[in-house]
Design a protein around this motif. Structure first.
Motif, PDB file in Angstrom:
ATOM      1  N   ASP B 244     -23.275  16.698  34.312  1.00 54.08           N
ATOM      2  CA  ASP B 244     -22.426  17.656  35.046  1.00 54.08           C
ATOM      3  C   ASP B 244     -22.048  18.828  34.134  1.00 54.08           C
ATOM      4  OD1 ASP B 244     -20.824  18.795  37.014  1.00 54.08           O
ATOM      5  OD2 ASP B 244     -19.057  17.662  36.389  1.00 54.08           O
ATOM      6  N   LEU B 245     -22.986  19.209  33.257  1.00 49.45           N
ATOM      7  CA  LEU B 245     -22.643  20.170  32.215  1.00 49.45           C
ATOM      8  C   LEU B 245     -22.222  21.533  32.775  1.00 49.45           C
ATOM      9  CD1 LEU B 245     -22.303  20.292  29.255  1.00 49.45           C
ATOM     10  CD2 LEU B 245     -24.710  20.874  28.984  1.00 49.45           C
ATOM     11  N   SER B 246     -22.951  22.025  33.763  1.00 44.95           N
ATOM     12  CA  SER B 246     -22.604  23.363  34.261  1.00 44.95           C
ATOM     13  C   SER B 246     -21.241  23.361  34.933  1.00 44.95           C
ATOM     14  CB  SER B 246     -23.685  23.897  35.202  1.00 44.95           C
ATOM     15  OG  SER B 246     -23.785  23.049  36.314  1.00 44.95           O
ATOM     16  N   GLY B 247     -20.931  22.271  35.640  1.00 50.20           N
ATOM     17  CA  GLY B 247     -19.622  22.174  36.303  1.00 50.20           C
ATOM     18  C   GLY B 247     -18.494  22.115  35.279  1.00 50.20           C
ATOM     19  N   ILE B 248     -18.672  21.269  34.270  1.00 50.05           N
ATOM     20  CA  ILE B 248     -17.629  21.117  33.244  1.00 50.05           C
ATOM     21  C   ILE B 248     -17.440  22.431  32.499  1.00 50.05           C
ATOM     22  CG2 ILE B 248     -17.058  19.979  31.063  1.00 50.05           C
ATOM     23  CD1 ILE B 248     -18.580  17.506  32.085  1.00 50.05           C
ATOM     24  N   LEU B 249     -18.553  23.013  32.089  1.00 50.98           N
ATOM     25  CA  LEU B 249     -18.490  24.261  31.323  1.00 50.98           C
ATOM     26  C   LEU B 249     -17.811  25.365  32.132  1.00 50.98           C
ATOM     27  CD1 LEU B 249     -19.216  25.655  28.695  1.00 50.98           C
ATOM     28  CD2 LEU B 249     -21.500  26.109  29.615  1.00 50.98           C
ATOM     29  N   GLY B 250     -18.165  25.437  33.400  1.00 48.49           N
ATOM     30  CA  GLY B 250     -17.584  26.457  34.277  1.00 48.49           C
ATOM     31  C   GLY B 250     -16.070  26.302  34.361  1.00 48.49           C
ATOM     32  N   ARG B 251     -15.614  25.052  34.552  1.00 46.25           N
ATOM     33  CA  ARG B 251     -14.171  24.820  34.682  1.00 46.25           C
ATOM     34  C   ARG B 251     -13.451  25.141  33.368  1.00 46.25           C
ATOM     35  NH1 ARG B 251     -16.147  20.449  37.654  1.00 46.25           N
ATOM     36  NH2 ARG B 251     -15.871  18.891  36.016  1.00 46.25           N
ATOM     37  N   CYS B 252     -14.066  24.726  32.259  1.00 49.73           N
ATOM     38  CA  CYS B 252     -13.412  24.970  30.953  1.00 49.73           C
ATOM     39  C   CYS B 252     -13.343  26.463  30.628  1.00 49.73           C
ATOM     40  CB  CYS B 252     -14.169  24.246  29.835  1.00 49.73           C
ATOM     41  SG  CYS B 252     -13.954  22.467  29.875  1.00 49.73           S
TER      42      CYS B 252
END
Lengths: 291, 265
Positions: B244-252
């Motif tokens: 879920d890297l893109s989701g996590i990165l986006g939120r952070c």
């Protein structure tokens, strides 16, 4: 990710920047965190504020932003205990670098610390401890003040202590020690009239005679505060209004030294801002009578 | 007392008298002092001793208010007394004092039953550090606006950088709930079930100086830990959180937890 708590601590910033000051005048107040909001909202008529430098040594965050906001409204000075000028340890250069960085950021009129020590062998008590009045201790603090001034690139103010014990090995009186420091450095004296009264009462020396020995042109600031009468001794708590004998000694000091910028300190059980303001108005009235 | 005692020796003796009441050298210190006129030597020294130990205790109380609330002020003062002697303050900034309190509590027998206390204290220390942390990442850290300019071939070498205030905290107890119900403005029944299990948290300060405690998923925690450890984007892509890297990165990036990046070869 679930946002759990958000604590927003808003402050009202001002866009107007106070001009850099080279001096201060009148009766100022020690800034305490419980009064920030009141000051930002009401912009009280106070000629200057003293900030405790050791409270703003963090790398960032709200404290330094608030300090800058106060600086934008009022002339300020920085006052601390962390230099440990009387310690046998070498000057803590890392601390001095942090202090210089703070001073560069806040542009205070003065930076002051104490004729005392707070640390030995790199271990800090965070409390002001008394010095033996020996030639060795005098030479040590003179060297440290000179080095501190070199690092900061400015003249320091050093404050006379309050004390509850002295040392048998002392070779001179406190006033001789203080005068020697002033003679052999180009630092200035922050005369704490409350400290002088407390020490004179605790040790049985004459505070007025002490005042009379001090060099008139080297006193750049006066501190006033309230001591606590513990029965057998006076304790310098900074938790009360200024007591009558200290006001009298203050008047004596002004009669000798002229109108010196004066600060009301309050550190324990800090009351509403208006109580401090009342004390500064009282000091201002006495100052006005001198001028 | 000896006229010949040096400043260094005198200050050493003073320090020992305050922090080591059992030191055999304390008698020597009392020979050196001239007490205030109405006090005995011990009374004069106690004025300083009480002020120093009281000041340090007060500093720890202000950093650990929830701990004080949980164990009570009297017991907290008792708990702290030995800490003050065993862990000297090594910094002129009193805000640096107390970092080892969590480790100290783990071995403090009287609170052994409060298994969550050491982790809760670690959370309070993280809050304290985050509150005073630097406002911006260090020199050499690129703004996130520059990400679009990183060539595809170099993207594996991106090292993300968290905002300087971010501190990761993990516990097998729901310490965030314990912390929450002990806040002055908390409204609720105050019940925390220790069997609710562990939690991954990040304590940090946002751009508006708002202090936050965010609950993280395991993947979010793993990602942020990897970032804090200096792992590159290509290394992070091999971890479980990559699913879920893109989701996590986006939120952070959106919240400001990720504040910039550097490039490694």
């Amino acid at each position: 990710m679930v946002g759990f708590f958000v604590f927003l601590c808003g402050i009202s910033m001002t866009e107007k920047r106070f001009p850099t000051v080279s001096n201060i005048a009148g009766a100022g107040l020690g800034l305490r965190s419980s009064h920030y909001q009141h000051i930002f909202e009401t912009k009280p008529d106070v000629p200057w504020f003293e900030l405790l430098s050791d409270n703003y040594l963090g790398e960032g965050g709200l404290p330094i932003v608030r300090a800058e906001a106060i600086r934008d409204l009022y002339p300020i000075t920085l006052h601390g205990v962390g230099m440990s000028l009387g310690s046998a340890d070498a000057l803590n250069t890392e601390y001095m670098a942090r202090l210089k960085s703070l001073a560069d950021r806040l542009e205070p009129a003065y930076i002051s610390d104490h004729i005392a020590w707070v640390s030995i062998e790199g271990q800090y008590t965070h409390d002001l401890l008394p010095l033996p009045y020996t030639l060795e201790a005098q030479k040590n603090i003179i060297d440290k003040i000179s080095k501190a001034q070199d690092i900061l690139g400015r003249t320091l103010l050093v404050e006379n202590p309050s004390s509850y014990l002295m040392f048998n090995c002392s070779e001179m009186s406190e006033e001789e020690f203080v005068n020697g420091v002033l003679e052999q450095t180009d630092c200035q004296l922050l005369l704490d009239v409350n400290n002088l009264y407390v020490s004179a009462q605790n040790h049985g020396f004459n505070a007025e005679k002490y005042l009379e020995t001090l060099p008139k042109n080297r006193i750049k600031e006066i501190h006033l505060a309230g001591y606590e009468d513990k029965g057998k001794y006076l304790f310098d708590t900074h938790g009360y209004t200024v007591h009558d004998p200290v006001w009298k000694l203050y008047q004596k000091a002004l009669s000798l030294f002229g109108s010196i910028p004066t600060l009301i300190e309050w550190d324990t059980d800090v009351p509403d801002f208006d109580v401090l303001l009342g004390e500064s108005k009282k000091a201002q009235k006495i100052l006005d009578e001198v001028t | 007392m000896s006229k010949g005692i040096s400043l260094f020796e005198l200050q050493q003796l003073f320090y020992k008298e305050v922090f080591d009441a059992d030191s055999t050298e304390n008698a020597e210190f009392y020979k050196c002092i001239k007490p205030a006129k109405n006090l005995s030597g011990e009374q004069s020294v106690n004025v300083y001793k009480d002020s120093i130990l009281g000041g340090l205790t007060e500093a720890l109380s202000s950093i650990y208010p929830v701990c004080v609330k949980l164990v009570g002020e009297l017991f907290f003062n008792h708990m702290v007394a030995d800490y003050l002697k065993r862990y000297p303050s090594g910094s002129p900034d009193i805000g640096d004092y107390g970092s080892e309190f969590s480790a100290y509590i783990i071995n403090f027998e009287p609170v052994k039953e409060l298994e969550y206390l050491a982790d809760l204290v670690a959370l309070e220390w993280s809050w304290h550090r985050a509150f005073n942390a630097s406002d911006s990442p260090g020199v050499g850290v690129c703004s996130l606006d520059g990400l679009a300019g990183v060539a595809e071939v170099d993207q594996g070498g991106i090292q993300f950088v968290t905002t300087p205030s971010a501190v990761l905290v993990r516990s097998i107890f729901p310490i965030h709930q314990i912390w929450q119900v002990n806040q002055e403005d908390y409204v609720g029944d105050g019940i925390v079930n220790l069997d609710d299990g562990g939690v991954c948290l990040v304590v940090w300060r946002n751009a508006a100086f708002g202090m936050r405690i965010d609950v993280l998923s395991e993947h979010e925690f793993e990602f942020l830990q990897a970032v804090v450890d200096g792992k590159s984007f290509s290394e992070i892509a091999t971890l479980a959180c990559a699913s879920d890297l893109s989701g996590i990165l986006g939120r952070c990036m959106q919240t400001g937890l990720i504040a910039g990046f550097t490039l490694v070869n």
